[in-house]
Design an enzyme around this catalytic site. Structure first.
Site, short mmCIF file in Angstrom:
data_model
loop_
_atom_site.label_atom_id
_atom_site.label_comp_id
_atom_site.label_asym_id
_atom_site.label_seq_id
_atom_site.Cartn_x
_atom_site.Cartn_y
_atom_site.Cartn_z
N MET A 153 -9.33 7.47 8.61
CA MET A 153 -9.61 8.15 7.45
C MET A 153 -10.63 9.34 7.75
O MET A 153 -11.81 9.49 6.95
CB MET A 153 -10.11 7.40 6.15
CG MET A 153 -9.05 6.14 5.89
SD MET A 153 -9.72 5.04 4.83
CE MET A 153 -10.49 3.71 5.97
N LYS B 2 -4.25 2.95 -2.95
CA LYS B 2 -5.30 3.62 -3.54
C LYS B 2 -4.93 5.14 -3.08
O LYS B 2 -4.64 5.03 -1.74
CB LYS B 2 -6.54 3.22 -2.93
CG LYS B 2 -6.87 1.80 -3.47
CD LYS B 2 -7.90 1.80 -4.36
CE LYS B 2 -8.25 0.31 -4.56
NZ LYS B 2 -7.48 -0.71 -4.47
N ASP C 123 0.74 -1.07 0.13
CA ASP C 123 0.10 0.01 0.18
C ASP C 123 0.80 1.22 0.07
O ASP C 123 1.92 1.27 0.28
CB ASP C 123 -0.83 0.09 1.24
CG ASP C 123 -1.91 -1.15 1.07
OD1 ASP C 123 -2.36 -1.58 0.20
OD2 ASP C 123 -2.82 -1.09 2.21
C1 LIG Z 1 -6.88 2.67 4.57
S1 LIG Z 1 -6.74 2.93 6.29
C2 LIG Z 1 -5.63 1.40 6.66
C3 LIG Z 1 -5.80 1.25 8.24
C4 LIG Z 1 -4.79 0.22 8.60
N1 LIG Z 1 -5.06 -0.95 7.98
C5 LIG Z 1 -4.39 0.20 10.08
O1 LIG Z 1 -4.71 -1.01 10.67
O2 LIG Z 1 -3.95 1.10 10.67
C6 LIG Z 1 -5.75 4.27 6.27
C7 LIG Z 1 -5.86 5.10 7.69
O3 LIG Z 1 -5.25 4.67 8.72
C8 LIG Z 1 -4.88 5.60 9.57
N2 LIG Z 1 -3.50 5.63 9.70
C9 LIG Z 1 -2.44 4.73 9.13
N3 LIG Z 1 -1.32 4.81 9.34
C10 LIG Z 1 -1.37 5.92 10.26
C11 LIG Z 1 -0.32 6.58 11.03
N4 LIG Z 1 1.13 6.41 10.77
N5 LIG Z 1 -0.86 7.84 11.72
C12 LIG Z 1 -2.06 8.24 11.88
N6 LIG Z 1 -3.05 7.50 11.09
C13 LIG Z 1 -2.61 6.35 10.32
C14 LIG Z 1 -5.56 7.02 8.89
O4 LIG Z 1 -6.68 7.25 9.35
C15 LIG Z 1 -5.18 6.61 7.41
O5 LIG Z 1 -6.24 7.45 6.82
#
Ligand SMILES: C[S@@+](CC[C@H](N)C(=O)[O-])C[C@H]1O[C@@H](n2cnc3c(N)ncnc32)[C@H](O)[C@@H]1O
Length: 256
Positions: free
Chosen positions: A170, A57, A35
């Site tokens: 998100m 995406k 990703d």
């Molecule tokens: C498509 S989702 C994937 C979530 C991922 N599978 C998880 O378990 O964290 C992507 C969202 O995860 C959150 N996210 C992922 N990495 C992050 C980080 N290092 N700091 C803050 N939010 C994060 C944000 O809200 C981002 O828009």
């Protein structure tokens, strides 16, 4: 040949937050389909001759379709022994993993899941707050405003009663709509809200606010996560004082 697929949770970004198994499998992968949120430091752990492909995406940009990702996964197993599907955080949380599991099951391809640290857990750890508290937060909900059709809305009615923590993934480009949805759902304007951007990465930022003031906040750099509820109260003076005391006692402890 029929290779095996590993869905690996890459965690929030810091390579030190990978599990030992995630690191071991990544280091032996022939193909890594990852990703966009997976950091370069983590991708560099793959072997130099591994095939790396970003299938992330991105909002408003042309990206690889879910069907194409499913096909790539299946086709890679025809020539590669170890195929890694590397997803940020934990693969099973807001990562479309179910669609990919279904495609592999349909093609009778073996797969395994290696969990990772999800963003809500990482953000809370960076802020040094709990996600539950036995006197003020007896449940925690992981929710997203982002819908498959591109719209943003949360059914917050289910989460507003009682003592709970809401972790919002998100959250979208502006917080106005989220703030008004939370207020309309009955959350008090003074409900604490913590915004964590880039948790565990060198660019990490945090902002402590409350629902009633969220609409005025300029969005922090993506990826961001919101933690809503009493656990997200700004660190109090008492807390700061106790941290100071702790540092003083640690300093005294190392003195000869
Ligand atoms: C498509 S989702 C994937 C979530 C991922 N599978 C998880 O378990 O964290 C992507 C969202 O995860 C959150 N996210 C992922 N990495 C992050 C980080 N290092 N700091 C803050 N939010 C994060 C944000 O809200 C981002 O828009």
């Amino acid at each position: 040949m029929s290779g095996r697929v590993y869905f690996i949770g890459a965690g929030p970004g810091d390579p030190e937050l990978l599990t030992v198994k995630a690191m071991r499998v990544l280091r032996s992968a022939d193909v890594v389909l990852h990703d966009g949120l997976v950091t370069d430091e983590i991708l560099q752990l793959a072997r130099p001759h591994a095939v790396l492909r970003d299938v992330g995406k991105r909002v408003g940009q042309q990206s690889v379709t879910q069907n194409a990702i499913n096909r790539l996964l299946i086709e890679s197993t025809a020539w590669a022994n170890i195929v890694v599907r590397l997803k940020s955080g934990d693969p099973s949380i807001f990562g479309r993993a179910g669609e990919e599991f279904g495609a592999l099951r349909g093609a009778q391809i073996e797969f395994e899941i290696v969990p990772g640290i999800t963003a809500a857990v990482a953000a809370a750890a960076q802020a040094r707050i709990p996600l539950t508290d036995r006197s003020s937060a007896s449940s925690v909900f992981f929710v997203t405003a982002h819908k498959a059709d591109g719209s943003y809305s949360i059914d917050l009615q289910a989460f507003t009663g009682g003592q709970r923590t809401i972790a919002i993934y998100m959250p979208g480009g502006g917080y106005q709509s989220l703030a008004s949805q939370m207020l309309a759902a009955g959350l008090a304007p003074e409900t604490p809200c913590l915004i964590v951007s880039n948790a565990s990465r060198p660019t990490q930022q945090m902002l402590w606010t409350e629902i009633g003031r969220l609409a005025e906040v300029s969005p922090l750099e993506a990826p961001t996560l919101l933690i809503v509820g009493s656990v997200a109260s700004s660190p109090s003076e008492t807390h700061v004082a106790s941290e100071l005391l702790r540092s003083v006692s640690e300093i005294s402890a190392v003195r000869p």
